[in-house]
Design an enzyme around this catalytic site. Structure first.
Site, PDB file in Angstrom:
ATOM      1  N   ASP A   1      12.106  27.043 -38.032  1.00 29.85           N
ATOM      2  CA  ASP A   1      11.790  26.010 -38.635  1.00 29.85           C
ATOM      3  C   ASP A   1      13.052  25.142 -38.927  1.00 29.85           C
ATOM      4  O   ASP A   1      12.957  23.822 -38.350  1.00 29.85           O
ATOM      5  CB  ASP A   1      11.067  26.109 -39.672  1.00 29.85           C
TER       6      ASP A   1
ATOM      7  N   ASN B   1      12.583  30.496 -41.100  1.00 30.77           N
ATOM      8  CA  ASN B   1      11.456  30.623 -40.498  1.00 30.77           C
ATOM      9  C   ASN B   1      10.654  31.331 -41.525  1.00 30.77           C
ATOM     10  O   ASN B   1      10.686  31.429 -42.718  1.00 30.77           O
ATOM     11  CB  ASN B   1      11.480  31.713 -39.332  1.00 30.77           C
ATOM     12  N   LYS B   2       9.263  31.462 -41.207  1.00 27.05           N
ATOM     13  CA  LYS B   2       8.129  31.647 -42.216  1.00 27.05           C
ATOM     14  C   LYS B   2       8.499  33.008 -42.897  1.00 27.05           C
ATOM     15  O   LYS B   2       9.259  33.820 -42.379  1.00 27.05           O
ATOM     16  CB  LYS B   2       6.807  32.132 -41.388  1.00 27.05           C
TER      17      LYS B   2
ATOM     18  N   ALA C   1       6.251  23.939 -36.503  1.00 29.65           N
ATOM     19  CA  ALA C   1       7.369  23.180 -36.409  1.00 29.65           C
ATOM     20  C   ALA C   1       7.377  21.890 -35.483  1.00 29.65           C
ATOM     21  O   ALA C   1       7.388  20.860 -35.637  1.00 29.65           O
ATOM     22  CB  ALA C   1       8.741  23.849 -36.147  1.00 29.65           C
TER      23      ALA C   1
HETATM   24  O1  MRU Z   1       4.079  26.898 -42.687  1.00 31.21           O
HETATM   25  P1  MRU Z   1       3.844  26.705 -41.070  1.00 31.21           P
HETATM   26  O2  MRU Z   1       2.733  27.402 -40.572  1.00 31.21           O
HETATM   27  O3  MRU Z   1       3.950  25.128 -40.636  1.00 31.21           O
HETATM   28  O4  MRU Z   1       4.861  27.410 -40.644  1.00 31.21           O
HETATM   29  C1  MRU Z   1       5.932  27.003 -39.785  1.00 31.21           C
HETATM   30  C2  MRU Z   1       5.729  28.113 -38.599  1.00 31.21           C
HETATM   31  O5  MRU Z   1       4.947  27.551 -37.865  1.00 31.21           O
HETATM   32  C3  MRU Z   1       6.592  29.100 -38.539  1.00 31.21           C
HETATM   33  O6  MRU Z   1       7.601  29.569 -39.536  1.00 31.21           O
HETATM   34  C4  MRU Z   1       6.898  29.533 -37.125  1.00 31.21           C
HETATM   35  O7  MRU Z   1       7.445  30.759 -37.099  1.00 31.21           O
HETATM   36  C5  MRU Z   1       8.076  28.532 -36.848  1.00 31.21           C
HETATM   37  S1  MRU Z   1       7.849  28.037 -35.072  1.00 31.21           S
HETATM   38  C6  MRU Z   1       6.749  26.879 -35.349  1.00 31.21           C
END
Ligand code: MRU
Length: 361
Positions: free
Chosen positions: A245, A255-256, A53
């Site tokens: 995110d 979030n992921k 993010a």
């Molecule tokens: O798809 P990405 O790797 O860009 O995923 C976003 C993330 O990095 C994660 O969801 C993370 O836990 C959020 S904090 C950066």
């Protein structure tokens, strides 16, 4: 953070070029890439050479600044009697550039936060846009450092911490969010151990979190995505911390993919479940998680895996039954009631509308 003896940020800007750590090559190769145009910077986001993010937020801000610089050059060449970088320049082009950047990835709020701010600054001049983009990147690093300080207060000596995906320094400009408290605790001499969820399909945990922790010398192990509930039930996890995110005004958090089921398990088993995120991830105009757009990515990420063979040549191999398709939602939304607290750069709050408005409204 340091790689070997050298301190790196994940992404930075010098003159009109943006430099970044190529994350698709990690952990097998550490390479710095240069992006000379705003389109190259957009490509770095869509291809996930830069991901996470805060890192894509900073890069999106730099891309917006590059678009203003490019527009100023075009205008200077085309209109000799017009001051480069002024508000009258090629408004259609710059709006189209903004839309292009905003179309790279839809879920992380930080990307839109940075583009909005740099776009507004660019209305004054291209140089102001660059200054704003640099300030956003600096603030991201500083916010993450403070998140580490606040989050460290939750970590006791001997704690075993589970995390999902990569919300370490690679996902931000520096320090990271979920891992920043771990880095602070370790630097203070606390004994910590990290369980890193592998995070299929792109394996950010197995590839990036594990690499980051290894670089800093922090004891850790990679666990399959489906092992979390079992380890929690065995008393092996003291706290779970993930990144975010986008955080809606009511505390629901995107979030992921896979975060939601970890939070369900943590709630059922009485394990504290924290989100760590800067306030630039909060979307106060998004009333609840239902309003968050979830990115869908290519089915190939599920059906295939990539990595180097014994000669170091990157190979792509099929993992799934030939002929079958796959669904690949990149994020999920964890309802606020499953979240013990949100660690921000201004303190730890509950995931409740009143507290979020007080701190971010
Ligand atoms: O798809 P990405 O790797 O860009 O995923 C976003 C993330 O990095 C994660 O969801 C993370 O836990 C959020 S904090 C950066």
């Amino acid at each position: 953070m340091k790689v070997g003896e050298t301190h790196y940020r994940t992404v930075w800007m010098e003159d009109s070029s943006v430099f970044f750590i190529e994350q698709n090559l990690l952990p097998f190769e550490f390479r710095i890439q240069r992006s000379e145009t705003f389109m190259q910077s957009c490509h770095a986001i869509t291809s996930m050479q830069v991901r996470g993010a805060g890192a894509i937020g900073a890069l999106a801000g730099f891309a917006m600044a590059q678009a203003f610089l490019e527009s100023a050059v075009t205008q200077a060449l085309g209109t000799r009697n017009q001051e480069p970088g002024t508000r009258n320049q090629a408004p259609g082009t710059i709006h189209r550039s903004r839309v292009t950047i905003e179309s790279t990835r839809p879920t992380a709020r930080n990307l839109f936060y940075a583009v909005e701010k740099v776009f507004a600054a660019g209305m004054i001049s291209a140089d102001t846009a660059v200054a704003e983009a640099l300030a956003i990147a600096d603030k991201d690093a500083e916010d993450c450092r403070k998140i580490g300080e606040y989050g460290n207060s939750l970590i006791k000596d001997g704690f075993r911490i589970e995390t999902h995906c990569n919300a370490g320094w690679l996902a931000f400009v520096d320090y990271g969010t979920a891992l920043s408290p771990v880095y602070h605790a370790y630097a203070e001499g606390k004994h910590v151990f990290v369980y890193a969820d592998e995070t299929r399909p792109r394996s950010q945990g197995a590839r990036l979190t594990a690499w980051e922790l290894g670089q800093q010398g922090i004891p850790h192990t990679i666990i399959p995505d489906n092992a979390g509930a079992w380890l929690m039930s065995q008393g092996k996890i003291d706290i779970m911390i993930t990144g975010a995110d986008r955080i809606a005004a009511n505390g629901d958090t995107a979030n992921k993919i896979g975060t939601f089921e970890k939070a369900l398990a943590a709630k059922a088993l009485g394990i504290p479940f924290y989100i760590a995120a800067p306030l630039s991830t909060v979307d106060i105009n998004c009333s609840s998680g239902k309003d968050i757009t979830i990115e869908e990515r290519s089915q190939d990420e599920v059906l295939y895996a990539e990595g180097p063979d014994d000669e170091g040549i990157i190979r792509k191999i099929r993992l799934a039954s030939p002929g079958s398709g796959a669904l690949n939602p990149a994020f999920d939304v964890t309802p606020a009631e499953l979240i013990t607290g949100i660690i921000t750069e201004r303190g730890i709050i509950r995931a409740r509308r009143e507290e979020i408005f007080k701190i971010a409204g």
